[in-house]
Structure formats: structure tokens, C-alpha cells
Design a protein around this motif. Sequence first.
Motif, PDB file in Angstrom:
ATOM      1  N   GLY A   1      -4.109  15.036 -15.093  1.00 38.06           N
ATOM      2  CA  GLY A   1      -2.698  15.373 -15.217  1.00 38.06           C
ATOM      3  C   GLY A   1      -1.782  14.165 -15.317  1.00 38.06           C
ATOM      4  N   GLY A   2      -2.335  13.025 -15.691  1.00 39.14           N
ATOM      5  CA  GLY A   2      -1.522  11.821 -15.832  1.00 39.14           C
ATOM      6  C   GLY A   2      -1.680  10.898 -14.635  1.00 39.14           C
ATOM      7  N   PHE A   3      -0.825   9.896 -14.577  1.00 36.59           N
ATOM      8  CA  PHE A   3      -0.895   8.901 -13.515  1.00 36.59           C
ATOM      9  C   PHE A   3      -0.326   9.450 -12.208  1.00 36.59           C
ATOM     10  CE2 PHE A   3      -0.801   6.353 -17.413  1.00 36.59           C
ATOM     11  CZ  PHE A   3      -1.871   5.504 -17.186  1.00 36.59           C
ATOM     12  N   ASN A   4      -0.868   8.946 -11.127  1.00 32.55           N
ATOM     13  CA  ASN A   4      -0.375   9.299  -9.796  1.00 32.55           C
ATOM     14  C   ASN A   4       0.783   8.364  -9.457  1.00 32.55           C
ATOM     15  OD1 ASN A   4      -0.031  10.182  -7.171  1.00 32.55           O
ATOM     16  ND2 ASN A   4      -1.789   9.050  -6.372  1.00 32.55           N
ATOM     17  N   MET A   5       1.957   8.735  -9.907  1.00 28.49           N
ATOM     18  CA  MET A   5       3.115   7.876  -9.744  1.00 28.49           C
ATOM     19  C   MET A   5       3.632   7.932  -8.311  1.00 28.49           C
ATOM     20  SD  MET A   5       3.113   6.830 -12.793  1.00 28.49           S
ATOM     21  CE  MET A   5       4.575   5.783 -12.792  1.00 28.49           C
ATOM     22  N   GLY A   6       4.035   6.778  -7.797  1.00 26.32           N
ATOM     23  CA  GLY A   6       4.585   6.701  -6.459  1.00 26.32           C
ATOM     24  C   GLY A   6       5.976   7.306  -6.391  1.00 26.32           C
ATOM     25  N   ILE A   7       6.475   7.428  -5.189  1.00 25.42           N
ATOM     26  CA  ILE A   7       7.777   8.061  -4.977  1.00 25.42           C
ATOM     27  C   ILE A   7       8.900   7.269  -5.647  1.00 25.42           C
ATOM     28  CG2 ILE A   7       8.217   6.858  -2.807  1.00 25.42           C
ATOM     29  CD1 ILE A   7       9.496   9.420  -1.768  1.00 25.42           C
ATOM     30  N   ASP A   8       8.713   5.966  -5.821  1.00 25.78           N
ATOM     31  CA  ASP A   8       9.746   5.154  -6.456  1.00 25.78           C
ATOM     32  C   ASP A   8       9.947   5.520  -7.915  1.00 25.78           C
ATOM     33  OD1 ASP A   8      10.320   3.128  -4.238  1.00 25.78           O
ATOM     34  OD2 ASP A   8       8.155   2.968  -4.429  1.00 25.78           O
ATOM     35  N   PHE A   9       8.932   6.136  -8.519  1.00 28.57           N
ATOM     36  CA  PHE A   9       9.019   6.508  -9.925  1.00 28.57           C
ATOM     37  C   PHE A   9       9.348   7.988 -10.125  1.00 28.57           C
ATOM     38  CE2 PHE A   9       6.265   2.786  -9.801  1.00 28.57           C
ATOM     39  CZ  PHE A   9       6.815   2.002 -10.779  1.00 28.57           C
ATOM     40  N   ARG A  10       8.918   8.842  -9.200  1.00 31.07           N
ATOM     41  CA  ARG A  10       9.162  10.278  -9.367  1.00 31.07           C
ATOM     42  C   ARG A  10      10.283  10.794  -8.474  1.00 31.07           C
ATOM     43  NH1 ARG A  10       6.385  12.074  -4.841  1.00 31.07           N
ATOM     44  NH2 ARG A  10       4.598  10.792  -4.221  1.00 31.07           N
ATOM     45  N   GLY A  11      10.705   9.988  -7.485  1.00 31.15           N
ATOM     46  CA  GLY A  11      11.755  10.409  -6.572  1.00 31.15           C
ATOM     47  C   GLY A  11      11.221  11.325  -5.487  1.00 31.15           C
ATOM     48  N   GLY A  12      11.937  11.430  -4.385  1.00 34.26           N
ATOM     49  CA  GLY A  12      11.507  12.294  -3.298  1.00 34.26           C
ATOM     50  C   GLY A  12      12.099  11.871  -1.967  1.00 34.26           C
ATOM     51  N   SER A  13      11.609  12.483  -0.908  1.00 31.89           N
ATOM     52  CA  SER A  13      12.087  12.177   0.446  1.00 31.89           C
ATOM     53  C   SER A  13      11.072  11.280   1.152  1.00 31.89           C
ATOM     54  CB  SER A  13      12.286  13.461   1.248  1.00 31.89           C
ATOM     55  OG  SER A  13      13.295  14.266   0.658  1.00 31.89           O
ATOM     56  N   GLU A  14      11.594  10.375   1.952  1.00 27.72           N
ATOM     57  CA  GLU A  14      10.733   9.423   2.649  1.00 27.72           C
ATOM     58  C   GLU A  14      11.142   9.334   4.114  1.00 27.72           C
ATOM     59  OE1 GLU A  14       9.180   5.416   1.021  1.00 27.72           O
ATOM     60  OE2 GLU A  14      10.986   4.898   2.170  1.00 27.72           O
ATOM     61  N   PHE A  15      10.153   9.357   4.993  1.00 30.32           N
ATOM     62  CA  PHE A  15      10.377   9.255   6.428  1.00 30.32           C
ATOM     63  C   PHE A  15       9.631   8.030   6.957  1.00 30.32           C
ATOM     64  CE2 PHE A  15      10.720  13.666   5.250  1.00 30.32           C
ATOM     65  CZ  PHE A  15      11.804  14.140   5.963  1.00 30.32           C
ATOM     66  N   THR A  16      10.259   7.335   7.879  1.00 33.20           N
ATOM     67  CA  THR A  16       9.626   6.193   8.529  1.00 33.20           C
ATOM     68  C   THR A  16       9.628   6.419  10.032  1.00 33.20           C
ATOM     69  OG1 THR A  16      10.396   4.700   6.780  1.00 33.20           O
ATOM     70  CG2 THR A  16       9.658   3.694   8.846  1.00 33.20           C
ATOM     71  N   VAL A  17       8.436   6.377  10.617  1.00 30.19           N
ATOM     72  CA  VAL A  17       8.279   6.579  12.054  1.00 30.19           C
ATOM     73  C   VAL A  17       7.796   5.263  12.655  1.00 30.19           C
ATOM     74  CG1 VAL A  17       7.260   8.008  13.861  1.00 30.19           C
ATOM     75  CG2 VAL A  17       7.579   8.948  11.553  1.00 30.19           C
ATOM     76  N   SER A  18       8.596   4.664  13.529  1.00 36.44           N
ATOM     77  CA  SER A  18       8.259   3.360  14.099  1.00 36.44           C
ATOM     78  C   SER A  18       7.886   3.483  15.569  1.00 36.44           C
ATOM     79  CB  SER A  18       9.447   2.406  13.953  1.00 36.44           C
ATOM     80  OG  SER A  18      10.602   2.940  14.583  1.00 36.44           O
ATOM     81  N   GLY A  19       7.142   2.491  16.050  1.00 38.46           N
ATOM     82  CA  GLY A  19       6.769   2.443  17.457  1.00 38.46           C
ATOM     83  C   GLY A  19       5.811   3.522  17.893  1.00 38.46           C
ATOM     84  N   VAL A  20       4.906   3.948  16.989  1.00 40.07           N
ATOM     85  CA  VAL A  20       3.961   5.005  17.351  1.00 40.07           C
ATOM     86  C   VAL A  20       2.687   4.391  17.919  1.00 40.07           C
ATOM     87  CG1 VAL A  20       4.868   6.507  15.546  1.00 40.07           C
ATOM     88  CG2 VAL A  20       2.910   5.058  15.048  1.00 40.07           C
ATOM     89  N   GLU A  21       2.039   5.107  18.800  1.00 45.67           N
ATOM     90  CA  GLU A  21       0.766   4.652  19.363  1.00 45.67           C
ATOM     91  C   GLU A  21      -0.417   5.199  18.566  1.00 45.67           C
ATOM     92  OE1 GLU A  21       0.604   5.687  23.453  1.00 45.67           O
ATOM     93  OE2 GLU A  21       2.324   4.422  24.022  1.00 45.67           O
ATOM     94  N   ASN A  22      -0.296   6.441  18.138  1.00 41.73           N
ATOM     95  CA  ASN A  22      -1.343   7.061  17.326  1.00 41.73           C
ATOM     96  C   ASN A  22      -0.933   6.991  15.858  1.00 41.73           C
ATOM     97  OD1 ASN A  22      -3.365   8.557  16.183  1.00 41.73           O
ATOM     98  ND2 ASN A  22      -2.944  10.448  17.303  1.00 41.73           N
ATOM     99  N   THR A  23      -1.627   6.161  15.081  1.00 46.62           N
ATOM    100  CA  THR A  23      -1.246   5.954  13.676  1.00 46.62           C
ATOM    101  C   THR A  23      -2.055   6.826  12.719  1.00 46.62           C
ATOM    102  OG1 THR A  23      -2.803   4.094  13.545  1.00 46.62           O
ATOM    103  CG2 THR A  23      -0.501   3.580  14.092  1.00 46.62           C
TER     104      THR A  23
END
Length: 341
Positions: free
Chosen positions: A46-68
Motif C-alpha cells: 500500500g505504499g511507503f510507511n510514512m511517519g507522522i511528519d509526512f501524513r499528519g496526526g496527533s502525538e503524545f509524549t510521556v516523560s519520567g516513566v519507569e515502565n517503558t
Amino acid sequence: MSRLATWGNELYAGKKSYPFVQKWKTWFTVALILLAIAGGITALRGGFNMGIDFRGGSEFTVSGVENTDPVLGEEAVSEVIPETEATATNIAGGTIRVQTTELSDEQTLEVAENLQQGYNVTAEQVTSNFVGPTWGQAVSQQMFVGLIVFLVLVALYLTIYFRTWKMSAAAIVGLLYVVILTVGIYGAIGFEVTPPAIIGFLLILSYSLYDTVVVFDKIRDNTQNLAEDRQRTFDELVNLAVNQTLVRSITTSIVGILPVGSILFIGAGLLGAGTLRDISLSIFVGIIVGTIATLFIQAPLYALFRRNDDDITDRDERILRRRGYETDQETENDAETATSQ
């Protein structure tokens, strides 16, 4: 080590030789088949697996986690929208990045709450933002412009340095093949195409160019005084140069792969640095493809470009006629010896 040195000495002296130039039809056919396979698999996926920077979307960042564990981040999204595909990545020590399609404000709040519960963090440790595809498109445009400028400068430099446009043309074709096949492998395997990966695609051109210049420089040394060598045809001289630099090409590739592999498998794999993974992965694949292209595409292609030159054709015909005459003489001598016995 002694065996490698002996092998290298035999290659340099011409005692051992591999037909890189003589079997150019085989190598070119294989090269085209690889492109077709990579392109076909990419199309089926189905084509290239484009990252969110190319297809757009929502992004979450979770910092200071113990279980990664990335699964916790993916489950946080799937609980809100089951049919939505999410990607969670450990981008640094104790930091998780979750990317998915564009979410509404209500869905964003629900996912953020799920992330807090899944990773046992506070609301201040979870940030969200929307990434539009505009920036990724700008990167792609700049990459295309940079690629064109790079190839033009390389073509001019090689034409001036080697004093023939045919070497320059063979080098450019090889460089384009390296980029296209590397991108095709990315698409076929399903690697995510991100801006760092795009940067990696451009970086491999520099490495491939270095290996090309080394091999072509030896080709020039072997062919610049054709009148002095009456034993080998032009194709054989080019093939000799490739064999003489074979050990150096392999060694250079290994030296280049080792640090990049360390970044890819140790730094990115264990530490979870997403940006390092993306850029090192493209370079890792590109180094291998670049070395193969120099040996099996660029050098044979240059010999093919020069094969029909008048001076090359006349010289090769004289050498082949001389060989035929010497072979006939040896056959007659052997026959006379056998008769006398």
C-alpha cells in the motif's frame, strides 16, 4: 589475516580475478530485478510507511516513566478508538512517544488520561500536540532540491577530475540507483519514513561517492596509458582495477557499518533513541547498497560507455587478433610435438 593479505595480493597482481565487467548483463539484470521486487512489494503493502511528519496526526509524549513498554501506549489509544493504528516508541531514557492519526479534542483528553494511568504518571508528564504534514512536505522538497544540487556538483567535479564525462555519467547512475534501491528496501520491509531517514538517504550519497572515486581513480591509473599495455583489453583493465580495490571497498564498508551498526542496534535498540534509529537505519542499508553498486553497476557501466570508442575498439581488436595468432601457434607446436613423439 594472512589469508586476507594473500587474497588481496593475488587480486592486485591479477592472479585471481572476479568478472565484474565481463558479466555486466547478469549484474544489470539482477539490479533491475531487485528494483522490481522492492517496488512491487512496496506497492502490495500500500505504499511507503510514512511517519507522522509526512501524513499528519496527533502525538503524545510521556516523560519520567519507569515502565517503558510501548504496548501500554498503543493500548491507551486503542481503548479510545479501536480501529486507529498507533505507534509507541521509547525515544529516550524514561520517555515514550505515541503517534496516531488526528484525534478530536475529546479523544485527545481520553488518550492522555489512559496514558497517565497506563504509565502511572501525572497529568504534567503527558503532553500532546497536533503535527501537520506541511513540515514533512517541506523536508521532502528540500531533499529533492538538495539531491539535484548534489548530483550536478558531483557530475561537474568528476568530469573535471577524471577528464571524461563518461565516468561522471556512470557515477551518477550508480548514485541514483543507491538512493532508489535503499528507498525501495525501506518501502518493501515497511520501515517508517521519517525526516531523519530522509537525511540518512542524503548522507549515504557521500559514502557511496567516496567508494566510487577510489575505484574510478584506480581505473584511470590502469587505462590512462593504454599504449603501454598490449596484453589486456579495455574491459580487462577496468575489471583489474575493480579487483585491485575490492579488498579496500570491503574493508571500508565494514569500517563504516560497524559504528553505524553500533548506533542502530545498541544505541537505538537498547536506549530507544528513535531519531538515531531512523537515521542510522537508512545509512546502514545505504552503505551495503552503495558498495554493491560501485562494484557491479558503476564500473561495468563505465566500461560499457567506452567500449565503442574508436581508439578502444581498434586497440582491443589488435590484442584479440594477437591472442588468436599466439593460440594458433601454440596449437601447431603442440601438434608437432605430439607427432614427433
